[in-house]
Design an enzyme around this catalytic site. Structure first.
Site, mmCIF file in Angstrom:
data_model
loop_
_atom_site.group_PDB
_atom_site.id
_atom_site.type_symbol
_atom_site.label_atom_id
_atom_site.label_comp_id
_atom_site.label_asym_id
_atom_site.label_seq_id
_atom_site.Cartn_x
_atom_site.Cartn_y
_atom_site.Cartn_z
ATOM 1 N N GLU A 220 40.402 39.005 45.313
ATOM 2 C CA GLU A 220 41.801 38.627 45.561
ATOM 3 C C GLU A 220 41.942 37.478 46.556
ATOM 4 O O GLU A 220 42.667 37.568 47.546
ATOM 5 C CB GLU A 220 42.612 39.835 46.031
ATOM 6 C CG GLU A 220 42.782 40.899 44.965
ATOM 7 C CD GLU A 220 43.746 42.017 45.355
ATOM 8 O OE1 GLU A 220 44.134 42.078 46.551
ATOM 9 O OE2 GLU A 220 44.108 42.819 44.489
ATOM 10 N N TRP A 378 41.713 52.212 40.509
ATOM 11 C CA TRP A 378 41.747 52.174 41.970
ATOM 12 C C TRP A 378 42.458 53.428 42.445
ATOM 13 O O TRP A 378 43.630 53.578 42.231
ATOM 14 C CB TRP A 378 42.476 50.916 42.454
ATOM 15 C CG TRP A 378 42.301 50.675 43.917
ATOM 16 C CD1 TRP A 378 43.198 50.914 44.917
ATOM 17 C CD2 TRP A 378 41.131 50.144 44.546
ATOM 18 N NE1 TRP A 378 42.663 50.569 46.131
ATOM 19 C CE2 TRP A 378 41.392 50.101 45.935
ATOM 20 C CE3 TRP A 378 39.890 49.730 44.079
ATOM 21 C CZ2 TRP A 378 40.453 49.646 46.854
ATOM 22 C CZ3 TRP A 378 38.979 49.269 44.995
ATOM 23 C CH2 TRP A 378 39.258 49.232 46.364
#
Length: 664
Positions: A220, A378
């Site tokens: 990210e 996740w």
């Protein structure tokens, strides 16, 4: 099979030594052997050897994680062992196909797994090998065949266990989200050197593990100018991650050309506010990975599919995976209807049921896309994460399928166990929601058995077979006052698998329906238990309360004319119905209305009860005189046919209601 051994002599010149390389099978027998003389004068040298293995027993993932032992021994002229190294060695071929996904030894092999953090309650990162073994056992029971090791290098224990059990690994370094401080546009030389060093150590320490599939170079780093303020602050154009990514990609290739590099992105293809620009980073690594939280931080859960299709179309030659997806969930917080109101992804309203809903919806989309080479939800376990005040915890990321102490398994865990594991699974959801708000509810069972039968207090409610996604739903089950024992029986090959839960319904709630309109999680009330928004058809949920954000709790609000501000702060508006299942009889209906904005808005509507006008041409602005003021209206109604239909019908503007109380 080519072998390179790095040798170092503290004694100076090396003469009269031999290097023996052996490949031992699982029983210890020699499958291949090579021996050569050693002679060098420098302190360090390298020796190469080739082992020929006519027919190898391949490492086949969880199906057959076969491991040889590779032994290198240095022998003197008398045959005495001077030094030796031995390690597990799996022989396999991994390919990453943009159309077929992950290919193991020539055959498509769908990778499904979890992201894994190595911390746990009361220990932090000071975990023992036994802790890692316990975590791996928990993940394997769920049916995991791959693990993404996030967001830093993990120890040898997890790598050894992955080799042994056939779990395919994504390894990565801790280059996460930000790599500059303040207004700096470039990474410092020290950070660049540190990132290169960590990548070198990651590869050199783990390159001989059969389980390792790829080297992750970042996570990210593509927020662009949407980077959350709690991470950093800058003015003007954000720093460009591409130079650092290119350098790390080159470094990984030089160290290990046999494995692809990988990168997890957050932001390409998402919908942002005007003015938000994000860099396109995915082409800087061999493999694509998308962290996408549809249904949690943005969008609807099912929209993840079309988003991935767009990314795949953008780069049809690059293999794509989903590296993160999911939602928070807390076993002490519950909802009666996952569509009842907006989710509070930064705050407290994070019900366990909503987490399950997002995973069910997301997985339906992911499972239907064979081009994905892997998916990692996740996350496996709740983990420490500062600036979070979410669910019932502080500084904890609640997206784990297992609690922070690594003991309590949430409902979503069993959804995946039913879908991924070959073990027969029957699990009644909602077991942690023991004190029920409504007498009528759906009962959901995760079951991968061919047929499943549900019982309430010993009475059969029927059998369901071949349930889609292994989610069996018995609708409109009526509970009784007191204890309700639900048991589910799944039959497979003559064996019955059972699960049992107990729910309680108080006598007061058996004769009362209290609905917190517009709320995903019902607020606490001064007068008794409310359920979250339920039994509605149409309309949109809204709230007067400013939502929470990272490190900032939701702002409570005081509403005049009521002792239940938290309940009536949410609402449903539009043209909508509440179709409430009730036993036949006569009921008193109390409706609470709150104008959320400026008083005097053109909002006039009627309320029909079973198609008869109960409140006619109601002008809320005129009745309240001021915004954020509760107005109550009541009426009696007779219920026949087991249903009360309340129709909120607009005349001017939108109809609205904040709370509904129905008492026998």
């Amino acid at each position: 099979m080519d072998i390179e051994a790095k040798l170092r002599s503290e004694a100076g010149d090396v003469r009269g030594l031999r290097m023996e390389a052996r490949l031992l099978d699982a029983e210890g027998a020699v499958s291949a052997r090579h021996e050569q003389s050693l002679s060098f004068t420098a302190r360090e040298s390298r020796a190469t050897a080739t082992l020929k293995l006519p027919s190898a027993h391949l490492w086949q993932g969880t199906d057959d994680p076969y491991l040889y032992r590779l032994s290198i021994r240095i022998l003197d002229s008398s045959g005495r062992i001077v030094d030796s190294v031995e390690q597990a060695f799996g022989i396999r071929q991994m390919q990453f196909d943009a159309k077929r996904g992950f290919v193991l030894n020539g055959k498509p092999y769908r990778l499904r797994g979890v992201g894994y953090h190595q911390d746990r309650e009361d220990k932090g990162w000071a975990i023992a090998t036994a802790d890692v073994e316990q975590d791996v056992a928990t993940m394997r029971e769920m049916g995991v065949n791959s693990i993404r090791l996030t967001h830093y290098q993990h120890g040898q224990a997890i790598h050894d266990l992955a080799d042994r059990y056939g779990l395919v690994l994504w390894d990565e370094i801790p280059l996460v989200s930000a790599w500059t401080l303040g207004d700096a546009k470039d990474a410092t030389p020290g950070l660049i050197a540190n990132a290169r060093q960590q990548l070198s150590e990651l590869i050199r320490q783990n390159e001989h593990h059969a389980s390792v599939a790829s080297w992750g170079i970042a996570n990210e780093v593509d927020f662009g100018n949407s980077l959350p303020a709690f991470l950093t602050s800058f003015t003007g154009a954000p720093p460009d991650p591409l130079p650092l990514l290119k350098a790390l990609n080159r470094k990984a290739k030089a160290l290990d050309p046999s494995r692809p590099t990988a990168l997890a992105t957050c932001c390409e293809g998402r919908l942002f506010a005007p003015g938000v620009e994000v860099p396109i980073t995915a082409p800087e690594a061999d493999l694509g990975g998308a962290n996408r939280y549809f249904g949690w931080y943005y969008g609807k859960p099912h929209e993840v599919g079309s988003s991935l299709d767009a990314l795949h179309a953008q780069r049809p030659a690059q293999a794509l995976s989903v590296t993160e997806y999911g939602a928070g969930g807390t076993t002490t917080i519950h909802t009666d209807n996952v569509l009842g109101g907006p989710v509070d992804s930064r705050g407290r309203a994070q019900p366990e049921e909503y987490q399950s809903y997002v995973h069910e919806q997301n997985w339906a989309q992911l499972a239907a896309r064979p081009y994905l080479w892997a998916t990692w939800l996740w996350v496996g376990f709740d983990f420490a994460s500062t600036v979070r005040s979410e669910g019932d915890a502080q500084d904890i990321n609640t997206k784990g399928l297992v609690s922070f102490d690594h003991k309590l398994r949430k409902d979503a865990y069993y959804f995946y166990k039913a879908n991924w594991s070959e073990e027969a699974t029957v699990h009644i959801t909602g077991r942690h929601y023991t004190d029920r708000a409504y007498a009528v509810t759906d009962v959901r069972v995760y079951s991968n058995t061919p047929s499943t039968q549900l019982f309430l207090n010993g009475k059969s409610l029927g059998t369901l077979a071949s349930c889609k996604q292994h989610v069996c739903v018995w609708q409109n089950v009526r509970l009784v006052a007191g204890t309700n024992v639900l048991t589910a029986h799944g039959s497979i090959q003559g064996t019955t698998i059972k699960d049992r839960v107990e729910w309680r319904l108080s006598p007061a709630m058996a004769r009362t329906v209290r609905i917190d309109s517009g709320a995903l999680v019902a607020a606490k009330s001064a007068i008794g238990l409310y359920g979250s928004d339920n039994f509605f058809e149409g309309g949109e949920a809204g709230s007067i309360v400013e939502p929470a954000d990272f490190g900032k709790p939701a702002t409570p609000i005081s509403i005049a004319g009521t002792s239940d501000s938290a309940v009536v702060a949410t609402y449903r508006e539009g043209d909508f119905h509440y179709r409430i299942p009730l036993e036949n009889g006569r009921y008193r209906v109390k409706l609470t209305f709150v104008e959320p904005s400026v008083a005097g808005n053109a909002r006039r509507f009627s309320v029909l009860a079973n198609n008869r006008v109960a409140i006619d041409d109601f002008d809320l602005g005129n009745a309240s005189r001021a915004a954020k003021t509760a107005v109550v209206r009541s009426f009696s109604v007779a219920v026949a046919g087991g249903l009360l239909d309340l129709h909120f019908k607009p005349i001017t503007g939108q109809a609205i209601v904040s709370a509904i109380d129905v008492v026998r």
